[in-house]
Motif scaffolding. Structure first.
Motif, PDB file in Angstrom:
ATOM      1  N   TYR A 166       0.827  -1.211   0.000  1.00 17.49           N
ATOM      2  CA  TYR A 166       0.000   0.000   0.000  1.00 17.49           C
ATOM      3  C   TYR A 166       0.862   1.262   0.000  1.00 17.49           C
ATOM      4  CZ  TYR A 166      -3.310   3.555   1.409  1.00 17.49           C
ATOM      5  OH  TYR A 166      -4.055   4.701   1.458  1.00 17.49           O
ATOM      6  N   VAL A 167       1.892   1.282   0.827  1.00 16.93           N
ATOM      7  CA  VAL A 167       2.770   2.449   0.897  1.00 16.93           C
ATOM      8  C   VAL A 167       3.511   2.644  -0.423  1.00 16.93           C
ATOM      9  CG1 VAL A 167       4.859   3.358   1.995  1.00 16.93           C
ATOM     10  CG2 VAL A 167       3.017   2.433   3.400  1.00 16.93           C
ATOM     11  N   SER A 168       3.983   1.567  -1.028  1.00 13.04           N
ATOM     12  CA  SER A 168       4.733   1.703  -2.279  1.00 13.04           C
ATOM     13  C   SER A 168       3.855   2.172  -3.436  1.00 13.04           C
ATOM     14  CB  SER A 168       5.434   0.393  -2.636  1.00 13.04           C
ATOM     15  OG  SER A 168       4.498  -0.614  -2.903  1.00 13.04           O
ATOM     16  N   VAL A 169       2.586   1.809  -3.425  1.00 16.27           N
ATOM     17  CA  VAL A 169       1.695   2.200  -4.515  1.00 16.27           C
ATOM     18  C   VAL A 169       1.153   3.613  -4.323  1.00 16.27           C
ATOM     19  CG1 VAL A 169      -0.529   1.649  -5.601  1.00 16.27           C
ATOM     20  CG2 VAL A 169       1.082  -0.159  -5.113  1.00 16.27           C
ATOM     21  N   THR A 170       1.065   4.084  -3.094  1.00 14.85           N
ATOM     22  CA  THR A 170       0.480   5.398  -2.842  1.00 14.85           C
ATOM     23  C   THR A 170       1.500   6.466  -2.466  1.00 14.85           C
ATOM     24  OG1 THR A 170       0.059   4.822  -0.535  1.00 14.85           O
ATOM     25  CG2 THR A 170      -1.720   4.411  -2.124  1.00 14.85           C
ATOM     26  N   SER A 171       2.712   6.092  -2.191  1.00 16.37           N
ATOM     27  CA  SER A 171       3.714   7.036  -1.698  1.00 16.37           C
ATOM     28  C   SER A 171       4.318   7.882  -2.818  1.00 16.37           C
ATOM     29  CB  SER A 171       4.831   6.265  -1.004  1.00 16.37           C
ATOM     30  OG  SER A 171       5.884   7.133  -0.669  1.00 16.37           O
TER      31      SER A 171
END
Length: 134
Positions: A26-31
């Motif tokens: 989630y962090v890698s896709v939204t960061s």
């Protein structure tokens, strides 16, 4: 009793590990860390880099993981201007596109200057881009 306790520990560990990977994904896709900051175009002689970026459908700020590079390659090849295309991610924020443009093997003047390839394809040419043919 000891085996049930070991089984519960293994299940807890598995669930925590799964939760960890979900959070990382989630962090890698939204960061913003993985936002595209640079789109490097190589190998283009006639087609401007901005046109290649437009055809590819890539924009600065898009997430590097959300872009399907197979689709980018397909869009560029389907444009009819390129013989080959290679797309690569360079983490954390660069997409590199290397193209090989189609080049005419023959010239035909018919109200306009056209290039003709040995694969029976017509390529429109501008007077400024007349290739050096044998």
């Amino acid at each position: 009793m000891g085996q049930a306790r070991t089984s519960n520990k293994a299940m807890t560990f598995f669930l925590l590990l799964l939760l960890f990977f979900i959070v990382v994904f989630y962090v890698s896709v939204t960061s913003d860390i993985f936002a595209i900051k640079r789109i490097a175009i190589e190998g283009n002689l006639e087609v401007p880099s901005d046109s290649i970026k437009h055809i590819a459908g890539l924009d600065i700020g898009d997430n590097i993981f959300r872009e399907n590079l197979r689709d980018v390659k397909a869009r560029l090849l389907n444009s009819g201007m390129f013989k080959s295309v290679v797309c690569r991610r360079h983490f954390p924020s660069t997409v590199n596109i290397t193209v090989k443009e189609k080049q005419p093997d023959f010239l035909i003047a018919c109200n306009k200057l056209w290039g003709f390839t040995t694969d029976c394809e017509f390529l429109p040419l501008s007077k400024e881009s007349i290739p050096n043919l044998p």
